[in-house]
Design a protein around this motif. Structure first.
Motif, PDB file in Angstrom:
ATOM      1  N   UNK A 461       0.823  -1.220   0.000  1.00 45.54           N
ATOM      2  CA  UNK A 461       0.000   0.000   0.000  1.00 45.54           C
ATOM      3  C   UNK A 461       0.851   1.261   0.000  1.00 45.54           C
ATOM      4  N   UNK A 462       2.096   1.158  -0.483  1.00 46.65           N
ATOM      5  CA  UNK A 462       3.018   2.295  -0.391  1.00 46.65           C
ATOM      6  C   UNK A 462       2.525   3.510  -1.155  1.00 46.65           C
ATOM      7  N   UNK A 463       1.805   3.323  -2.243  1.00 50.08           N
ATOM      8  CA  UNK A 463       1.366   4.475  -3.027  1.00 50.08           C
ATOM      9  C   UNK A 463       0.305   5.292  -2.305  1.00 50.08           C
ATOM     10  N   UNK A 464      -0.312   4.726  -1.297  1.00 50.33           N
ATOM     11  CA  UNK A 464      -1.292   5.464  -0.489  1.00 50.33           C
ATOM     12  C   UNK A 464      -0.780   5.648   0.934  1.00 50.33           C
ATOM     13  N   UNK A 465       0.540   5.645   1.064  1.00 51.93           N
ATOM     14  CA  UNK A 465       1.181   5.817   2.370  1.00 51.93           C
ATOM     15  C   UNK A 465       0.773   7.161   2.976  1.00 51.93           C
ATOM     16  N   UNK A 466       0.516   7.161   4.275  1.00 54.17           N
ATOM     17  CA  UNK A 466      -0.029   8.353   4.919  1.00 54.17           C
ATOM     18  C   UNK A 466       0.952   9.012   5.880  1.00 54.17           C
ATOM     19  N   UNK A 467       0.702  10.276   6.140  1.00 55.81           N
ATOM     20  CA  UNK A 467       1.458  11.043   7.119  1.00 55.81           C
ATOM     21  C   UNK A 467       0.494  11.957   7.856  1.00 55.81           C
TER      22      UNK A 467
END
Length: 575
Positions: A461-467
């Protein structure tokens, strides 16, 4: 200059078996296929067997638990981990100025396993290439991203190779120096005893102006999970890390990188000493004597490295070990005479127990040894501790079990006195909502907020990784003071003028831009400065004379008013 074309081929099947190919980034894993580990006990058993051979039984078990949890979520049998309802209710019941406030999560499409604050105020992230994660045939592929916290936009850049799990610091001209990384993932087809992670021998510098990488001479040994420390003369010491053999051996070779004078020049690397660091990512800081203090992760690894002779001398042992990725903080008070300096190490794990056994070392009084520091409210490892412009500490994330992702903690904490004062206590702050256990990172931004990057519990899910961004309580105390004028270039020992928007200034501090991975910020440094009032809205600020206290480079200059409210930082360059 070395540039690498990013090969985004999904070769996961090479390492996990053809029936267990990872889904495309951002896709929802299927739970209906007989070949899916989520729905097939046989597939899960094959996957766990393969990972046990590659990663070892404890790491494989942690992955298996994480998969089982995600399967239960996908089937609707369990909800995604979120802050405890009681924690959220308690946070809502308190006014915002006492617990701070988190932004809504937003997407940064690269896992922030490493976060480095550049002197232009932007953040450089890098990570493994998620579609090639654990593929030994594509071990050298990585991803990187530059993100602007002002616009909350960014762009991808190509790293020179898979520098994930290297060590990093920032040189005096703003270049980022990276040592080691991932030479090869564990390979079940390699010879017995050589099938583990291999550390890279590579060295690179990154120019933040042109956003380009320069290959530096190789090190004498590979390094995976090393620590890098800038010294007073702008050279950098490199220690620890798994070597290049795949045998799981931690190198005892200590090397020194001496950078070239030009931003894109090629420096030199040399072996200077040998020392057993007792583990990976030891905590290291340049201290006021000009020596480098190394502590942990093992309790008996407490020593000083003397530049020039490159000899090691022992100091008292720590009270406990801090394996499993604890945190280290250096605080310098140059506003008093004699100058004070303390080194605090927090959290991690000792044996099979996650600890909150925080301790501190008075650098000016080494004979006092390590002493207990106020304990966190919760034991945690994989957390991040950030030093704030007012000298207090903010700890976020981590988890309370010795596995990488289980039992994630959402309750952040703030130490309510400056870090050199051991009479304070930790106070619960507002909870973050993204999970931030293993491979999360947190870093101080120039506007005095904290950027938190989510962990990689789901690499696909790296492309939707959150911060998220945390605004500490001090941003709710009143109007912020402003720095209206300050020289951009300063020299050691200089007394310089600062013009401010208010006369009510209580402190002035330099904070080095962070360079953090795995909870270890290798460039974090706080220096409280001497100052005198100079007219109604002016200050005369004095820098220490020693490059051991203020290593050359870029710093964020903060002022804090009498209400405890910090300014937005101004970057200054100290030569």
């Amino acid at each position: 200059m070395y540039q690498l074309t990013n090969l985004r081929k999904n070769l996961w099947a090479t390492i996990l078996g053809a029936s267990l190919v990872a889904p495309p980034i951002g896709a929802t894993p299927s739970i209906n296929s007989d070949n899916d580990a989520c729905s097939s006990a046989a597939a899960e058993a094959r996957l766990k067997q393969r990972e046990t051979a590659l990663l070892g039984p404890s790491h494989a078990e942690a992955h298996a638990k994480a998969r089982a949890y995600k399967c239960r979520v996908a089937k609707g049998l369990e909800t995604v981990a979120t802050p405890d309802a009681q924690v959220l209710a308690a946070a809502r019941a308190q006014p915002g100025n006492s617990t701070g406030q988190w932004s809504a999560p937003f997407v940064i499409p690269v896992v922030g396993i490493t976060s480095v604050l550049l002197n232009n105020g932007k953040v450089l992230f890098w990570s493994y290439e998620p579609t090639q994660y654990l593929n030994p045939n594509a071990s050298n592929t990585g991803v990187a991203y530059i993100w602007d916290p002002v616009t909350r936009t960014g762009h991808s850049i190509t790293p020179p190779e898979n520098i994930w799990c290297g060590g990093q610091t920032i040189l005096s001209d703003g270049r980022v120096y990276v040592a080691g990384g991932n030479l090869r993932y564990p390979d079940p087809n390699a010879a017995p005893g050589q099938d583990g992670f291999q550390g890279s021998l590579s060295n690179y510098t990154f120019n933040p102006v042109t956003e380009t990488w320069t290959a530096q001479p190789n090190m004498a040994t590979g390094r995976w999970y090393p620590t890098v420390t800038q010294l007073a003369d702008n050279s950098a010491v490199v220690t620890s890390g798994f070597d290049q053999t795949g045998a799981g051996d931690i190198t005892t070779v200590v090397e020194l990188f001496t950078p070239a004078a030009s931003m894109d020049g090629v420096g030199s690397i040399s072996t200077i000493s040998f020392h057993d660091p007792a583990g990976l990512y030891p905590y290291q800081q340049l201290i006021l004597s000009g020596q480098m203090l190394q502590a942990g992760p093992g309790s008996t690894n407490t020593a000083l490295l003397t530049p020039g002779t490159w000899s090691w001398s022992n100091i008292p042992n720590m009270l406990s070990s801090h394996y499993g990725l604890g945190n280290g903080i250096l605080y310098t008070d140059a506003s008093v005479t004699p100058i004070g300096q303390v080194f605090m190490i927090a959290g991690g794990a000792e044996g099979s127990t996650v600890i909150a056994n925080n301790e501190w070392f008075d650098v000016a009084n080494p004979d006092a040894g390590w002493r207990q520091y106020p304990q966190w409210l919760q034991a945690r490892h994989n957390a991040n501790t950030v030093i704030l412009p007012d000298g207090t500490l903010f700890t976020v994330g981590g988890n309370s079990l010795t596995s990488s992702y289980d039992a994630p903690l959402f309750e952040s904490e703030r130490y309510n006195k400056p870090a050199n004062d051991p009479t304070g206590s930790w106070v619960q702050m507002s909870p973050n909502t993204i999970q931030a256990a293993y491979h999360s990172s947190a870093i101080l931004l120039p506007d005095a907020t904290v950027l938190l990057s989510q962990d990689d519990n789901d690499p696909s899910a790296a492309s939707t990784h959150q911060a998220q961004i945390y605004s500490p309580p001090y941003l709710f105390y009143g109007t912020r003071p402003n720095i209206t004028n300050v020289p951009s270039t300063l020299s050691l020992g200089q007394t310089f003028s600062v013009t401010t928007s208010t006369s009510n200034i209580a402190s002035v501090a330099l904070v080095a831009p962070g360079a953090v991975t795995h909870g270890n910020d290798m460039h974090q440094r706080f220096i409280k400065l001497q100052y005198k009032k100079n007219g109604p809205k002016g200050l005369r600020v004095t820098l220490p004379k020693s490059s051991s206290l203020v290593p050359p480079g870029y710093y964020m200059l903060f002022i804090v008013d009498s209400l405890g409210v910090p300014s937005v930082a101004t970057f200054v360059h100290i030569s």
